[in-house]
Design a protein around this motif. Structure first.
Motif, PDB file in Angstrom:
ATOM      1  N   MET A  65      42.298  -4.227 -27.877  1.00  0.00           N
ATOM      2  CA  MET A  65      42.106  -2.965 -28.523  1.00  0.00           C
ATOM      3  C   MET A  65      41.130  -3.570 -29.510  1.00  0.00           C
ATOM      4  SD  MET A  65      43.675   0.639 -31.009  1.00  0.00           S
ATOM      5  CE  MET A  65      44.080  -0.600 -32.116  1.00  0.00           C
ATOM      6  N   LEU A  66      42.029  -4.772 -30.565  1.00  0.00           N
ATOM      7  CA  LEU A  66      40.925  -5.187 -31.548  1.00  0.00           C
ATOM      8  C   LEU A  66      40.211  -5.875 -30.960  1.00  0.00           C
ATOM      9  CD1 LEU A  66      43.797  -6.753 -33.574  1.00  0.00           C
ATOM     10  CD2 LEU A  66      42.086  -4.669 -34.499  1.00  0.00           C
ATOM     11  N   ALA A  67      39.645  -6.639 -29.441  1.00  0.00           N
ATOM     12  CA  ALA A  67      38.662  -7.427 -29.027  1.00  0.00           C
ATOM     13  C   ALA A  67      37.822  -5.864 -28.402  1.00  0.00           C
ATOM     14  CB  ALA A  67      38.600  -8.040 -27.877  1.00  0.00           C
ATOM     15  N   PHE A  68      37.839  -5.050 -28.277  1.00  0.00           N
ATOM     16  CA  PHE A  68      37.188  -4.175 -27.809  1.00  0.00           C
ATOM     17  C   PHE A  68      36.342  -3.264 -28.867  1.00  0.00           C
ATOM     18  CE2 PHE A  68      36.215   0.454 -26.844  1.00  0.00           C
ATOM     19  CZ  PHE A  68      35.966   0.088 -24.902  1.00  0.00           C
ATOM     20  N   VAL A  69      36.822  -2.929 -30.158  1.00  0.00           N
ATOM     21  CA  VAL A  69      36.701  -3.073 -31.276  1.00  0.00           C
ATOM     22  C   VAL A  69      35.109  -3.846 -31.647  1.00  0.00           C
ATOM     23  CG1 VAL A  69      36.664  -2.297 -34.229  1.00  0.00           C
ATOM     24  CG2 VAL A  69      38.097  -1.304 -31.509  1.00  0.00           C
ATOM     25  N   ALA A  70      35.632  -5.300 -31.970  1.00  0.00           N
ATOM     26  CA  ALA A  70      34.840  -6.439 -31.889  1.00  0.00           C
ATOM     27  C   ALA A  70      33.638  -6.947 -31.258  1.00  0.00           C
ATOM     28  CB  ALA A  70      35.461  -7.695 -32.076  1.00  0.00           C
ATOM     29  N   SER A  71      33.574  -6.031 -29.751  1.00  0.00           N
ATOM     30  CA  SER A  71      32.936  -6.222 -28.892  1.00  0.00           C
ATOM     31  C   SER A  71      31.942  -4.966 -29.157  1.00  0.00           C
ATOM     32  CB  SER A  71      33.375  -6.376 -27.615  1.00  0.00           C
ATOM     33  OG  SER A  71      32.432  -6.148 -27.045  1.00  0.00           O
ATOM     34  N   GLY A  72      32.015  -3.673 -29.142  1.00  0.00           N
ATOM     35  CA  GLY A  72      31.770  -2.761 -29.734  1.00  0.00           C
ATOM     36  C   GLY A  72      30.378  -3.168 -31.547  1.00  0.00           C
ATOM     37  N   SER A  73      30.954  -2.824 -32.043  1.00  0.00           N
ATOM     38  CA  SER A  73      31.240  -3.445 -33.207  1.00  0.00           C
ATOM     39  C   SER A  73      30.037  -4.738 -33.786  1.00  0.00           C
ATOM     40  CB  SER A  73      31.874  -3.930 -34.939  1.00  0.00           C
ATOM     41  OG  SER A  73      32.414  -5.092 -34.699  1.00  0.00           O
ATOM     42  N   LEU A  74      29.999  -5.047 -32.655  1.00  0.00           N
ATOM     43  CA  LEU A  74      29.042  -6.926 -32.771  1.00  0.00           C
ATOM     44  C   LEU A  74      27.708  -6.272 -31.930  1.00  0.00           C
ATOM     45  CD1 LEU A  74      28.325  -9.908 -33.344  1.00  0.00           C
ATOM     46  CD2 LEU A  74      29.124 -10.195 -31.123  1.00  0.00           C
ATOM     47  N   PHE A  75      27.910  -5.369 -30.373  1.00  0.00           N
ATOM     48  CA  PHE A  75      27.166  -4.795 -30.141  1.00  0.00           C
ATOM     49  C   PHE A  75      26.377  -4.043 -30.676  1.00  0.00           C
ATOM     50  CE2 PHE A  75      24.864  -1.887 -27.011  1.00  0.00           C
ATOM     51  CZ  PHE A  75      24.005  -2.536 -26.526  1.00  0.00           C
ATOM     52  N   ALA A  76      27.037  -3.188 -31.505  1.00  0.00           N
ATOM     53  CA  ALA A  76      25.592  -2.347 -31.917  1.00  0.00           C
ATOM     54  C   ALA A  76      25.443  -2.260 -33.826  1.00  0.00           C
ATOM     55  CB  ALA A  76      26.424  -0.886 -32.466  1.00  0.00           C
ATOM     56  N   LEU A  77      25.819  -3.361 -34.336  1.00  0.00           N
ATOM     57  CA  LEU A  77      25.412  -3.832 -35.784  1.00  0.00           C
ATOM     58  C   LEU A  77      23.688  -5.420 -35.027  1.00  0.00           C
ATOM     59  CD1 LEU A  77      25.536  -4.636 -38.478  1.00  0.00           C
ATOM     60  CD2 LEU A  77      26.580  -6.774 -38.460  1.00  0.00           C
ATOM     61  N   SER A  78      23.802  -5.407 -33.945  1.00  0.00           N
ATOM     62  CA  SER A  78      22.768  -6.717 -33.319  1.00  0.00           C
ATOM     63  C   SER A  78      21.852  -5.594 -32.949  1.00  0.00           C
ATOM     64  CB  SER A  78      23.356  -7.420 -31.926  1.00  0.00           C
ATOM     65  OG  SER A  78      24.072  -8.169 -32.874  1.00  0.00           O
ATOM     66  N   CYS A  79      23.025  -4.513 -32.204  1.00  0.00           N
ATOM     67  CA  CYS A  79      20.765  -3.505 -31.734  1.00  0.00           C
ATOM     68  C   CYS A  79      20.380  -2.830 -33.325  1.00  0.00           C
ATOM     69  CB  CYS A  79      21.281  -2.192 -30.589  1.00  0.00           C
ATOM     70  SG  CYS A  79      22.167  -3.559 -29.376  1.00  0.00           S
ATOM     71  N   TRP A  80      21.202  -2.707 -34.192  1.00  0.00           N
ATOM     72  CA  TRP A  80      20.387  -1.492 -34.998  1.00  0.00           C
ATOM     73  C   TRP A  80      19.320  -2.896 -35.700  1.00  0.00           C
ATOM     74  CZ3 TRP A  80      21.526  -2.607 -40.806  1.00  0.00           C
ATOM     75  CH2 TRP A  80      20.563  -2.236 -41.074  1.00  0.00           C
ATOM     76  N   LYS A  81      20.310  -4.208 -35.754  1.00  0.00           N
ATOM     77  CA  LYS A  81      19.400  -5.391 -36.539  1.00  0.00           C
ATOM     78  C   LYS A  81      18.239  -6.282 -36.459  1.00  0.00           C
ATOM     79  CE  LYS A  81      21.742  -6.644 -40.765  1.00  0.00           C
ATOM     80  NZ  LYS A  81      21.977  -7.744 -41.503  1.00  0.00           N
ATOM     81  N   LEU A  82      18.422  -5.651 -34.507  1.00  0.00           N
ATOM     82  CA  LEU A  82      17.259  -6.150 -34.149  1.00  0.00           C
ATOM     83  C   LEU A  82      15.375  -6.152 -34.289  1.00  0.00           C
ATOM     84  CD1 LEU A  82      16.150  -8.634 -31.733  1.00  0.00           C
ATOM     85  CD2 LEU A  82      16.716  -7.028 -30.169  1.00  0.00           C
ATOM     86  N   PRO A  83      15.198  -5.056 -33.904  1.00  0.00           N
ATOM     87  CA  PRO A  83      13.923  -4.189 -34.141  1.00  0.00           C
ATOM     88  C   PRO A  83      13.967  -4.163 -35.430  1.00  0.00           C
ATOM     89  CG  PRO A  83      15.724  -2.409 -33.554  1.00  0.00           C
ATOM     90  CD  PRO A  83      16.556  -3.698 -33.265  1.00  0.00           C
ATOM     91  N   MET A  84      14.439  -4.308 -36.808  1.00  0.00           N
ATOM     92  CA  MET A  84      14.230  -4.269 -38.113  1.00  0.00           C
ATOM     93  C   MET A  84      13.909  -5.873 -37.771  1.00  0.00           C
ATOM     94  SD  MET A  84      14.751  -1.587 -39.530  1.00  0.00           S
ATOM     95  CE  MET A  84      14.993  -0.042 -38.493  1.00  0.00           C
ATOM     96  N   ALA A  85      14.387  -6.297 -37.572  1.00  0.00           N
ATOM     97  CA  ALA A  85      13.573  -7.893 -37.307  1.00  0.00           C
ATOM     98  C   ALA A  85      12.083  -8.245 -36.996  1.00  0.00           C
ATOM     99  CB  ALA A  85      14.893  -9.251 -36.978  1.00  0.00           C
ATOM    100  N   VAL A  86      12.285  -7.497 -35.767  1.00  0.00           N
ATOM    101  CA  VAL A  86      10.983  -7.741 -34.794  1.00  0.00           C
ATOM    102  C   VAL A  86       9.905  -6.566 -35.556  1.00  0.00           C
ATOM    103  CG1 VAL A  86       9.318  -7.089 -33.122  1.00  0.00           C
ATOM    104  CG2 VAL A  86      12.232  -7.558 -32.649  1.00  0.00           C
ATOM    105  N   ILE A  87      10.335  -5.659 -36.129  1.00  0.00           N
ATOM    106  CA  ILE A  87       9.254  -4.359 -36.347  1.00  0.00           C
ATOM    107  C   ILE A  87       9.031  -5.105 -38.087  1.00  0.00           C
ATOM    108  CG2 ILE A  87       8.347  -2.228 -36.921  1.00  0.00           C
ATOM    109  CD1 ILE A  87      10.675  -1.271 -34.645  1.00  0.00           C
TER     110      ILE A  87
END
Length: 68
Positions: A2-24
């Motif tokens: 469960m901890l690995a699943f949460v870590a994967s999800g949080s890494l994905f969510a944070l990166s998806c949020w910060k990628l457009p901010m870095a581009v735009i």
């Protein structure tokens, strides 16, 4: 697992949020890193989180078939 699943999800969510901010770069937003490094880092983080999710799901699948 469960901890690995949460870590994967949080890494994905944070990166998806910060990628457009870095581009735009809305407003006065500036990344700490160079823009190219920030985009590459976020893209690789999204890829790593998807690989981690696939590994978790493949590890969980044999355990689920044994319970039946």
């Amino acid at each position: 697992m469960m901890l690995a699943f949460v870590a994967s999800g949080s890494l994905f969510a944070l990166s998806c949020w910060k990628l457009p901010m870095a581009v735009i770069r809305p407003g006065d937003y500036a990344t700490v890193e160079y823009v190219t490094v920030a985009v590459l880092q976020r893209t690789l983080s999204i890829g790593a989180s998807l690989v981690l999710l696939a590994a978790i799901l493949s590890a969980a699948a044999p355990a689920a078939t044994l319970r039946r």
